[in-house]
Design a protein around this motif. Structure first.
Motif, short mmCIF file in Angstrom:
data_model
loop_
_atom_site.label_atom_id
_atom_site.label_comp_id
_atom_site.label_asym_id
_atom_site.label_seq_id
_atom_site.Cartn_x
_atom_site.Cartn_y
_atom_site.Cartn_z
N ALA A 45 0.81 -1.23 0.00
CA ALA A 45 0.00 0.00 0.00
C ALA A 45 0.84 1.27 0.00
N THR B 230 0.42 3.47 -8.37
CA THR B 230 -0.03 4.79 -8.81
C THR B 230 1.12 5.56 -9.44
N ARG C 129 -3.93 2.62 4.93
CA ARG C 129 -4.34 2.56 3.52
C ARG C 129 -4.67 1.13 3.09
N ALA C 130 -3.93 0.16 3.61
CA ALA C 130 -4.24 -1.24 3.31
C ALA C 130 -5.61 -1.62 3.84
N GLU D 220 -8.07 0.46 4.34
CA GLU D 220 -9.06 1.17 3.51
C GLU D 220 -9.34 0.41 2.22
N ARG D 221 -8.36 -0.38 1.78
CA ARG D 221 -8.53 -1.19 0.57
C ARG D 221 -9.23 -2.52 0.85
#
Length: 207
Positions: A12, A17, A144-145, A147-148
């Motif tokens: 993450a 990106t 963030r992980a 959130e995924r």
């Protein structure tokens, strides 16, 4: 003339990106995950190697590699992760080299970016002209992980089995700080592309 760039980062971290942004700026991007996916297809070397080591019980009813079952084995211990990596990494590296050589044969001056999580663990420092690490603090990684869709404990376990942040940073030629927002990431990637293009131009000029 080819400039070989290795792009890596932990779970993450935002390296995918960054890779997409570099592709949009004209770089040839090779995604190691996509290379693995291709190697795992029936009839390909990765598929044959996995079946040879783990047996046909690792396949789905349709003959595909059961990726969930393979992951559950590979992430069960450091030894199992190493076992799988030692099996697959040489095949991935060979395919990456083939793609880079194919690009070189086109005769165009090009920045080729290989995006891979295990790039440094598999000897990437020696294979690329520039190592770029997308970095952020572990707590932001975990957030963030999650959130995924990952479970926090799974995210922390996955991070603990990856190369340490300190070792990645020590190996980096360029560090992109992705602890901020996407706009900040894009600014850094654009600046990176400018430096890479300048380095490529210098290399072409010195031929």
């Amino acid at each position: 003339m080819i400039l070989r760039v290795g792009l890596t980062g932990g779970l993450a971290s935002g390296k995918s990106t960054a890779a997409e942004l570099l592709a949009g700026l004209g770089c040839r991007v090779v995604d190691a995950d996509e290379v693995v996916d291709a190697l795992y297809r029936p009839g390909r070397p990765g598929h044959e190697a996995i079946v040879r080591v783990y047996g046909r019980g690792i396949l789905t009813a349709g003959g595909e590699i059961d990726r969930q079952k393979l992951a559950s084995i590979a992430f069960s211990s450091a030894e199992e992760a190493t076992r799988l990596n030692d099996l697959i990494h040489p095949l991935v590296i060979e395919e990456e080299r083939r793609i880079i050589d194919e690009t070189n044969l086109l005769g165009e001056d090009q920045i080729v970016v290989v995006e891979a999580t295990m790039l440094l663990e598999s000897g990437g420092k020696e294979r690329y002209d520039v190592i770029v690490v997308v970095d952020l603090p572990e707590e932001i990684q975990v957030r963030r992980a999650v959130e995924r869709g990952m479970i926090e404990g799974d995210a922390r376990a996955r991070i603990s089995r990856q190369m340490s942040r300190a070792n990645r940073l020590a190996a980096a030629d360029v560090v992109i700080d992705n602890s901020g927002d996407e706009a900040a990431l894009e600014r850094q990637v654009r600046a990176l592309h400018g430096r890479l293009a300048e380095r490529l131009a210098q290399r072409v000029g010195s031929k």
